[in-house]
Each structure stands twice: as C-alpha cells, then as structure tokens.
Write a protein that holds these residues in place. Structure first.
Motif, PDB file in Angstrom:
ATOM      1  N   VAL A 278     -14.368   9.525   1.962  1.00 17.75           N
ATOM      2  CA  VAL A 278     -13.290  10.179   2.715  1.00 17.75           C
ATOM      3  C   VAL A 278     -13.732  10.804   4.024  1.00 17.75           C
ATOM      4  N   ASP A 279     -15.039  10.800   4.308  1.00 14.61           N
ATOM      5  CA  ASP A 279     -15.483  11.385   5.573  1.00 14.61           C
ATOM      6  C   ASP A 279     -16.825  10.797   5.982  1.00 14.61           C
ATOM      7  N   GLY A 280     -17.354  11.320   7.081  1.00 14.18           N
ATOM      8  CA  GLY A 280     -18.614  10.818   7.605  1.00 14.18           C
ATOM      9  C   GLY A 280     -19.845  11.425   6.973  1.00 14.18           C
ATOM     10  N   GLU A 281     -19.662  12.215   5.907  1.00 17.88           N
ATOM     11  CA  GLU A 281     -20.785  12.834   5.202  1.00 17.88           C
ATOM     12  C   GLU A 281     -20.938  12.295   3.781  1.00 17.88           C
ATOM     13  N   LEU A 282     -20.333  11.141   3.524  1.00 14.19           N
ATOM     14  CA  LEU A 282     -20.400  10.455   2.242  1.00 14.19           C
ATOM     15  C   LEU A 282     -19.761  11.271   1.118  1.00 14.19           C
ATOM     16  N   THR A 283     -18.716  12.014   1.446  1.00 17.19           N
ATOM     17  CA  THR A 283     -17.928  12.652   0.409  1.00 17.19           C
ATOM     18  C   THR A 283     -17.093  11.567  -0.264  1.00 17.19           C
ATOM     19  N   ILE A 284     -17.146  11.517  -1.601  1.00 13.94           N
ATOM     20  CA  ILE A 284     -16.537  10.427  -2.352  1.00 13.94           C
ATOM     21  C   ILE A 284     -15.434  10.990  -3.243  1.00 13.94           C
ATOM     22  N   ALA A 285     -14.218  10.478  -3.056  1.00 13.84           N
ATOM     23  CA  ALA A 285     -13.090  10.927  -3.862  1.00 13.84           C
ATOM     24  C   ALA A 285     -13.277  10.532  -5.319  1.00 13.84           C
ATOM     25  N   CYS A 286     -12.865  11.432  -6.207  1.00 11.02           N
ATOM     26  CA  CYS A 286     -12.906  11.176  -7.641  1.00 11.02           C
ATOM     27  C   CYS A 286     -11.484  11.288  -8.191  1.00 11.02           C
ATOM     28  N   ALA A 287     -11.313  11.236  -9.499  1.00 14.17           N
ATOM     29  CA  ALA A 287      -9.972  11.341 -10.073  1.00 14.17           C
ATOM     30  C   ALA A 287      -9.298  12.633  -9.633  1.00 14.17           C
ATOM     31  N   THR A 288     -10.061  13.712  -9.629  1.00 11.68           N
ATOM     32  CA  THR A 288      -9.637  14.969  -9.008  1.00 11.68           C
ATOM     33  C   THR A 288     -10.835  15.501  -8.247  1.00 11.68           C
ATOM     34  N   GLY A 289     -10.597  16.022  -7.064  1.00  9.80           N
ATOM     35  CA  GLY A 289     -11.689  16.522  -6.244  1.00  9.80           C
ATOM     36  C   GLY A 289     -12.573  15.396  -5.727  1.00  9.80           C
ATOM     37  N   ALA A 290     -13.770  15.767  -5.324  1.00  8.31           N
ATOM     38  CA  ALA A 290     -14.705  14.791  -4.760  1.00  8.31           C
ATOM     39  C   ALA A 290     -16.121  15.300  -4.946  1.00  8.31           C
ATOM     40  N   ILE A 291     -17.077  14.410  -4.768  1.00  7.51           N
ATOM     41  CA  ILE A 291     -18.475  14.825  -4.761  1.00  7.51           C
ATOM     42  C   ILE A 291     -19.092  14.449  -3.419  1.00  7.51           C
ATOM     43  N   ARG A 292     -20.054  15.251  -3.018  1.00  9.43           N
ATOM     44  CA  ARG A 292     -20.796  14.966  -1.788  1.00  9.43           C
ATOM     45  C   ARG A 292     -22.279  14.874  -2.141  1.00  9.43           C
ATOM     46  N   PRO A 293     -22.847  13.655  -2.198  1.00  7.57           N
ATOM     47  CA  PRO A 293     -24.275  13.511  -2.487  1.00  7.57           C
ATOM     48  C   PRO A 293     -25.114  14.239  -1.438  1.00  7.57           C
ATOM     49  N   THR A 294     -26.214  14.839  -1.888  1.00  2.98           N
ATOM     50  CA  THR A 294     -27.113  15.534  -0.960  1.00  2.98           C
ATOM     51  C   THR A 294     -28.513  14.920  -0.929  1.00  2.98           C
ATOM     52  N   ARG A 295     -28.944  14.311  -2.042  1.00  2.80           N
ATOM     53  CA  ARG A 295     -30.221  13.582  -2.069  1.00  2.80           C
ATOM     54  C   ARG A 295     -29.980  12.228  -2.717  1.00  2.80           C
ATOM     55  N   VAL A 296     -30.428  11.183  -2.047  1.00  2.00           N
ATOM     56  CA  VAL A 296     -30.157   9.822  -2.503  1.00  2.00           C
ATOM     57  C   VAL A 296     -31.404   8.956  -2.358  1.00  2.00           C
ATOM     58  N   HIS A 307     -27.833  12.581   4.997  1.00  3.26           N
ATOM     59  CA  HIS A 307     -27.801  12.406   6.464  1.00  3.26           C
ATOM     60  C   HIS A 307     -28.818  11.351   6.887  1.00  3.26           C
ATOM     61  N   GLU A 308     -30.024  11.404   6.316  1.00  3.71           N
ATOM     62  CA  GLU A 308     -31.048  10.408   6.649  1.00  3.71           C
ATOM     63  C   GLU A 308     -30.632   9.012   6.198  1.00  3.71           C
ATOM     64  N   LEU A 309     -29.999   8.918   5.043  1.00  5.91           N
ATOM     65  CA  LEU A 309     -29.530   7.613   4.570  1.00  5.91           C
ATOM     66  C   LEU A 309     -28.522   7.015   5.538  1.00  5.91           C
ATOM     67  N   LEU A 310     -27.529   7.808   5.937  1.00  5.26           N
ATOM     68  CA  LEU A 310     -26.444   7.293   6.764  1.00  5.26           C
ATOM     69  C   LEU A 310     -26.913   6.909   8.161  1.00  5.26           C
ATOM     70  N   ASN A 311     -28.010   7.490   8.631  1.00  9.17           N
ATOM     71  CA  ASN A 311     -28.539   7.120   9.953  1.00  9.17           C
ATOM     72  C   ASN A 311     -28.948   5.651  10.004  1.00  9.17           C
ATOM     73  N   GLY A 312     -29.467   5.126   8.881  1.00  5.21           N
ATOM     74  CA  GLY A 312     -29.921   3.740   8.898  1.00  5.21           C
ATOM     75  C   GLY A 312     -29.145   2.814   7.991  1.00  5.21           C
ATOM     76  N   PHE A 313     -28.182   3.389   7.258  1.00  4.72           N
ATOM     77  CA  PHE A 313     -27.434   2.599   6.281  1.00  4.72           C
ATOM     78  C   PHE A 313     -26.003   3.132   6.255  1.00  4.72           C
TER      79      PHE A 313
END
Length: 321
Positions: A278-296, A307-313
């Motif tokens: 749902v946004d440029g910070e990899l916030t992912i919608a769920c059945a209710t609310g959302a999660i935002r991964p911080t380490r991947v 942030h480092e992931l999205l820079n190259g992927f």
C-alpha cells in the motif's frame, strides 16, 4: 550422578554444559545421527549436541532407532546410569529405555504442561498469542509429554521471536535441571492436570509462507514464530524472508508514496486487498490492518533493512504479494 545425556539441537546444549559444570559424570551422550549439511548438502554434519559432547570428551552414540535396534537398548542399559536427561532428542524412547536408569528419564520440555505437548511448543505458543510460556522438568513416561512435572519456570512471550524464546527457555531449563538433580526428593513429580491439554504439532513448511488473508496481528505472530529461519512471501520469482515487522493500522500514516502510484489507505477487511503493497515502505495490507517489514532477506543474501532491499529490488505500491 552418573548421567546419560540425550539431545540434538542447540536448545539442548546449555543443559549439557550445566550438568558438566555441576560436577556430574556424563557417561555417554546420545544424539541423532549426523545429517547432510553445507551449501551443497553433501558433507555429514554432527548435531550441536554431538559437536559439544565431542569437545567435552564425552562418548557420543547415534542410534537410528531404539525400537528397531535391541542392541542399542542393551548398550543403553549397560551404562548403569542414575538418570537420563533428555532435551529435544527427537527419537521415541521405549519403556525399556525409560525405565533403565535408576531415576528414570527427565525431560526438559519448553512449555507449561499440559499446554503444548509435542514437537513445536515454542512456535505454537507464539502463533496462538500466548502471553506466557515456560519450561518444565518432566518425568518421562510412555505417553506423549504426559509425565508428571518436578519443577517449572515461566517467562512472558512479550513479542519475542522463536529464536529469542528458545535461547531463554534453554537457559532456564538448564538451571532447573541442575536444581532437580541436586535434590530429587525436594522436587517430587506432580501429576499434570487433566484440563487445558493442547498439542504442538510439528511445523509444516507450508505454514512458513505469510498468509496476508489473516489479521495483521496473526501475520506478525507468524513472522516471530518462524524466525529463524524466517517466514516469507514471493515476489519476482524470489522468496523474501521477513525477520521483523511492525503492525500498522488504517488510522496510522502508512507512508503512502505520491504521484500516480499512491493508494488510499484503507482497511483491507473492507476492500479484500490482503497482500497488496500500500505504500513505498513495503507496508502490506492484511485481512485487517497491515504489517511493515523492517528486516528482510533475499535468498542467498544477507539480512538487510527494508529500505536497503527496496533500493535494489523495487516492490512498488499496488503489487499483489
């Protein structure tokens, strides 16, 4: 005491070390046989208990089965041990083994019995949203984790990952086992209550795939319960492991990107958009609310921030995961 130690993963190592430090004699260590390891899976790798026992100069035995190898049962009994200490060994012990030592077999079990009998108590406690868990020293009998408990320790789950909780419970269990063996009569076995029995079934690999059709709270529990190695989602033909994440609610700013890619922040329970970025910070919608991964972590690469992931992927808003 003369002790036979039986364990396989890292969880069991603190108990082995504590018994040695307490001055007990470990007459033998039993562990599951070495398994293929390494990047290509060809070289046989001993278990953490096997490796530690070898370093300590303890005889290590790795039978494939006690039920199918009567000679292994005879060799076990011939050790003439006072007690066998079991911690995540991974093999079923027949009655002939359970009754061979003078004081029987004592198990370090990572739950508050009778809740979460079985193979994966730590992960199941996290997935169920338990506020508290613990570890008990159980007198083993033929049933699945049905034996009486001699001593128990508790700890809050408190947003911990399975890895963090495993390390904490391993340390607690090691201390409890030393206390019980120092004075067994002071810690008599107490029969488990009959109500509140639950079973911690073995983790299926399919469970580690993140299910965004669930509420954000449940998805966040998945992330903690399966770290390590990490719950995951797919994008661009790759599996991306999520090691940490925060829960976001529709009332919060979801960091929406500007321009044509901007999506309206909304509750996906109304929109059916579970799994949509749902946004440029990899916030992912769920059945209710959302999660935002911080380490991947991408396959074959190191752990990075989102942030480092999205820079190259790039994973742009609107992407369905």
């Amino acid at each position: 005491m003369r002790i036979i130690f039986m364990g396989t993963p890292e969880f069991a190592v603190p108990t082995l070390d504590a018994l040695v430090q307490a001055g007990h004699t470990i007459v033998a260590a039993y562990s599951q046989p070495p398994r293929p390891g390494g990047r290509r899976g060809k070289a046989l790798t001993p278990s953490p208990v096997h490796a530690r026992a070898h370093d300590l100069g303890i005889d290590v035995r790795t039978p494939l089965s006690f039920r199918k190898e009567p000679e292994a049962v005879a060799a076990f009994a011939a050790l003439d041990a006072d007690v066998a200490v079991v911690a995540a060994y991974g093999l079923i012990l027949p009655v002939s083994v359970l009754e061979a030592p003078r004081l029987g077999c004592l198990n370090v079990h990572a739950s508050l019995l009778p809740r979460w009998r079985g193979a994966a108590p730590i992960q199941r406690a996290i997935l169920a949203g338990d506020r508290e868990t613990g570890v008990g020293i159980m007198q083993m009998e033929a049933g699945l984790d049905t034996g009486p408990v001699r001593l128990e320790g508790r700890t809050p789950v408190d947003g911990k990952t399975a890895g963090e909780l495993t390390a904490e419970l391993a340390a607690i269990g090691a201390r409890l086992m030393v206390r019980v063996l120092a004075d067994p009569e002071a810690h008599p076995p107490v029969t488990q209550r009959e109500d509140g029995v639950t079973y911690a079934s073995k983790i299926d690999k399919a469970e580690t795939r993140l299910d965004f059709t669930q509420p954000a709270e449940q998805v966040e529990r998945q992330i903690r319960a399966f770290n390590p190695p990490g719950a995951w989602f797919e994008h661009g033909g790759e599996r991306i492991r999520v090691l940490d994440a925060s829960i976001r609610h529709p009332s919060e700013s979801w960091g929406l990107s500007s321009g044509s890619d901007q999506l309206a922040a909304k509750d996906s329970s109304e929109s059916g958009d579970g799994g949509v970025v749902v946004d440029g910070e990899l916030t992912i919608a769920c059945a209710t609310g959302a999660i935002r991964p911080t380490r991947v972590q991408r396959a074959g690469r190191g752990v990075v921030t989102t942030h480092e992931l999205l820079n190259g992927f790039p994973i742009p808003p609107g992407t369905q995961l």
